[in-house]
Design a protein around this motif. Sequence first.
Motif, short mmCIF file in Angstrom:
data_model
loop_
_atom_site.label_atom_id
_atom_site.label_comp_id
_atom_site.label_asym_id
_atom_site.label_seq_id
_atom_site.Cartn_x
_atom_site.Cartn_y
_atom_site.Cartn_z
N ILE A 129 0.85 -1.19 0.00
CA ILE A 129 0.00 0.00 0.00
C ILE A 129 0.88 1.24 0.00
CG2 ILE A 129 -1.81 1.27 1.22
CD1 ILE A 129 -2.71 -1.38 2.43
N GLY A 130 0.71 2.09 -0.98
CA GLY A 130 1.53 3.28 -1.12
C GLY A 130 0.96 4.48 -0.37
N THR A 131 1.81 5.14 0.40
CA THR A 131 1.46 6.39 1.05
C THR A 131 2.73 7.10 1.50
OG1 THR A 131 0.38 7.44 2.96
CG2 THR A 131 1.13 5.18 3.25
N GLY A 132 2.75 8.41 1.33
CA GLY A 132 3.89 9.19 1.79
C GLY A 132 3.72 9.70 3.20
N SER A 133 2.65 9.32 3.88
CA SER A 133 2.30 9.88 5.18
C SER A 133 2.59 8.90 6.31
CB SER A 133 0.80 10.23 5.20
OG SER A 133 0.35 10.44 6.51
N PRO A 134 3.50 9.24 7.23
CA PRO A 134 3.69 8.42 8.42
C PRO A 134 2.42 8.28 9.25
CG PRO A 134 5.56 9.89 8.14
CD PRO A 134 4.52 10.32 7.14
N ARG A 135 1.58 9.32 9.26
CA ARG A 135 0.29 9.23 9.98
C ARG A 135 -0.56 8.10 9.43
NH1 ARG A 135 -4.49 10.42 8.22
NH2 ARG A 135 -3.65 11.56 6.45
N ARG A 136 -0.67 8.03 8.11
CA ARG A 136 -1.45 6.96 7.50
C ARG A 136 -0.81 5.60 7.76
NH1 ARG A 136 -2.24 10.68 2.20
NH2 ARG A 136 -4.27 11.60 2.75
N ARG A 137 0.52 5.53 7.64
CA ARG A 137 1.21 4.25 7.87
C ARG A 137 0.91 3.75 9.27
NH1 ARG A 137 6.12 6.50 5.71
NH2 ARG A 137 7.28 5.90 7.59
N ALA A 138 1.00 4.63 10.27
CA ALA A 138 0.78 4.22 11.66
C ALA A 138 -0.60 3.62 11.84
CB ALA A 138 0.96 5.43 12.58
N GLN A 139 -1.62 4.29 11.31
CA GLN A 139 -2.99 3.84 11.55
C GLN A 139 -3.37 2.66 10.67
OE1 GLN A 139 -5.83 7.21 12.84
NE2 GLN A 139 -4.40 8.23 11.46
N CYS A 149 -3.97 -9.27 10.34
CA CYS A 149 -3.34 -9.33 9.02
C CYS A 149 -2.04 -8.54 9.01
CB CYS A 149 -4.28 -8.76 7.96
SG CYS A 149 -5.91 -9.51 7.91
N GLU A 150 -1.32 -8.66 7.91
CA GLU A 150 -0.12 -7.87 7.70
C GLU A 150 -0.24 -7.10 6.40
OE1 GLU A 150 3.51 -9.99 7.84
OE2 GLU A 150 3.13 -10.91 9.79
N ILE A 151 0.35 -5.90 6.40
CA ILE A 151 0.44 -5.12 5.17
C ILE A 151 1.87 -4.60 5.05
CG2 ILE A 151 -1.99 -4.41 5.16
CD1 ILE A 151 -1.03 -1.66 6.23
N THR A 152 2.23 -4.20 3.86
CA THR A 152 3.51 -3.52 3.63
C THR A 152 3.18 -2.13 3.11
OG1 THR A 152 4.65 -5.58 3.09
CG2 THR A 152 5.65 -3.54 2.33
N THR A 153 3.70 -1.10 3.77
CA THR A 153 3.48 0.26 3.27
C THR A 153 4.73 0.74 2.55
OG1 THR A 153 4.08 1.12 5.47
CG2 THR A 153 1.73 0.93 4.96
N VAL A 154 4.51 1.42 1.44
CA VAL A 154 5.58 1.85 0.55
C VAL A 154 5.59 3.37 0.46
CG1 VAL A 154 6.52 1.70 -1.79
CG2 VAL A 154 5.30 -0.26 -0.79
N PRO A 155 6.71 4.04 0.80
CA PRO A 155 6.77 5.50 0.67
C PRO A 155 6.46 5.94 -0.75
CG PRO A 155 8.66 4.67 1.88
CD PRO A 155 7.96 3.47 1.30
N LEU A 156 5.69 7.03 -0.87
CA LEU A 156 5.19 7.41 -2.18
C LEU A 156 5.12 8.93 -2.29
CD1 LEU A 156 4.04 5.85 -4.65
CD2 LEU A 156 1.77 6.21 -3.70
N ARG A 157 5.57 9.46 -3.42
CA ARG A 157 5.40 10.88 -3.75
C ARG A 157 4.78 10.96 -5.15
NH1 ARG A 157 8.27 15.05 -1.77
NH2 ARG A 157 6.66 16.20 -2.89
N LEU A 177 -5.17 8.20 -0.37
CA LEU A 177 -5.15 9.63 -0.68
C LEU A 177 -6.29 10.30 0.06
CD1 LEU A 177 -4.77 9.10 -4.53
CD2 LEU A 177 -2.96 9.97 -3.05
N ALA A 178 -6.28 11.63 0.10
CA ALA A 178 -7.38 12.36 0.71
C ALA A 178 -8.61 12.28 -0.18
CB ALA A 178 -6.98 13.82 0.94
N ALA A 179 -9.74 11.92 0.40
CA ALA A 179 -10.98 11.81 -0.37
C ALA A 179 -11.35 13.14 -1.01
CB ALA A 179 -12.11 11.33 0.53
N ALA A 180 -11.19 14.24 -0.28
CA ALA A 180 -11.57 15.55 -0.81
C ALA A 180 -10.78 15.89 -2.06
CB ALA A 180 -11.36 16.63 0.26
N GLY A 181 -9.48 15.58 -2.04
CA GLY A 181 -8.66 15.86 -3.20
C GLY A 181 -9.08 15.08 -4.43
#
Length: 342
Positions: A129-139, A149-157, A177-181
Amino acid sequence: MRALRLGTRRSRLALAQSGMMAERVRELTGRPVELVEITTYGDISREELAQIGGTGVFVSALREALLRGEIDLAVHSLKDLPTAQPGELVQAAVPARADARDALVARDGLGFAELAAASLAGDRPPPRIGTGSPRRRAQLHAWARQLGCEITTVPLRGNVDTRIGYVRSGALDAVVLAAAGLHRAGLASEITEALPTDAVLPAPGQGALVIECAASDAELIAELSGLDDPPTRVAVTAERALLAALEAGCSAPVGALAGLHADGPGPDPYRPEAAGAAEVTMLHLRGAVGTTDGSTLVQLSATGPVPASPGEALRHADRMGRELAAEMLAKGAAGLMGERAH
């Protein structure tokens, strides 16, 4: 009549947001508005946001243009603004907030629980799962742990099209990603799940825009006040106060969300369709801070009545945010070390 110069980042999302606000400013003031595209350091750097300074990298160039008088106003995503407000600039309007939630864009139209569980059968590795946000990774990691379960988060820009492209190509199983965006960029059809806020709290101020201008331009400030949405401003004031207080006490990723309602917090009173359905009397604020691997998460909430006076309501929101942050620090947030994300 001289056109108002509205500064904006060059990305597809920023231009969509700024174009939307430009039309509203035209309708409100009767003055023409022209977009002035400005490149920020955050737009050209490919490094992770936590490594190049976080939120401020997207707004400093716009603010400098305001201070030099090259533009008259700027539109920002509120979550991109540092919590310290320069005295020379004013947040003239915080319009009504859009959907504050994070959104999953996943392969095969899957939701998060389905995606995370796909590896349990043994025929697939943990989803990427790609995300550049440590906040999202944590949650996200904490949620996966709850599901067993387990997931792997991948830094993303990259811009929203680039990020979604990683899913389409099969390089990633999903991106967040942000839903609003996604809605503002015309990409709402890509969303496979709007992530529930009881599992993933958004960044403080997410889903809200802010129009900023020079503090010396009293006439423009007065005109733009017609775009301000008091309930949204109160809510984001509480969220950003919590963030500011936590930033002073720890460096772990922070999520926060506040909502106004009449009868106490409902199952999810933060969605746009719930806004305005009842008399606003209460402010409910939730905060979360944790380690990026999801192993530790501190989550607390507070609820209190909102004073009728607009000024008092904002002071109350600020105080609630700081008091909840103090409780979170006392409950262990101060000991959590990780990358900061907003």
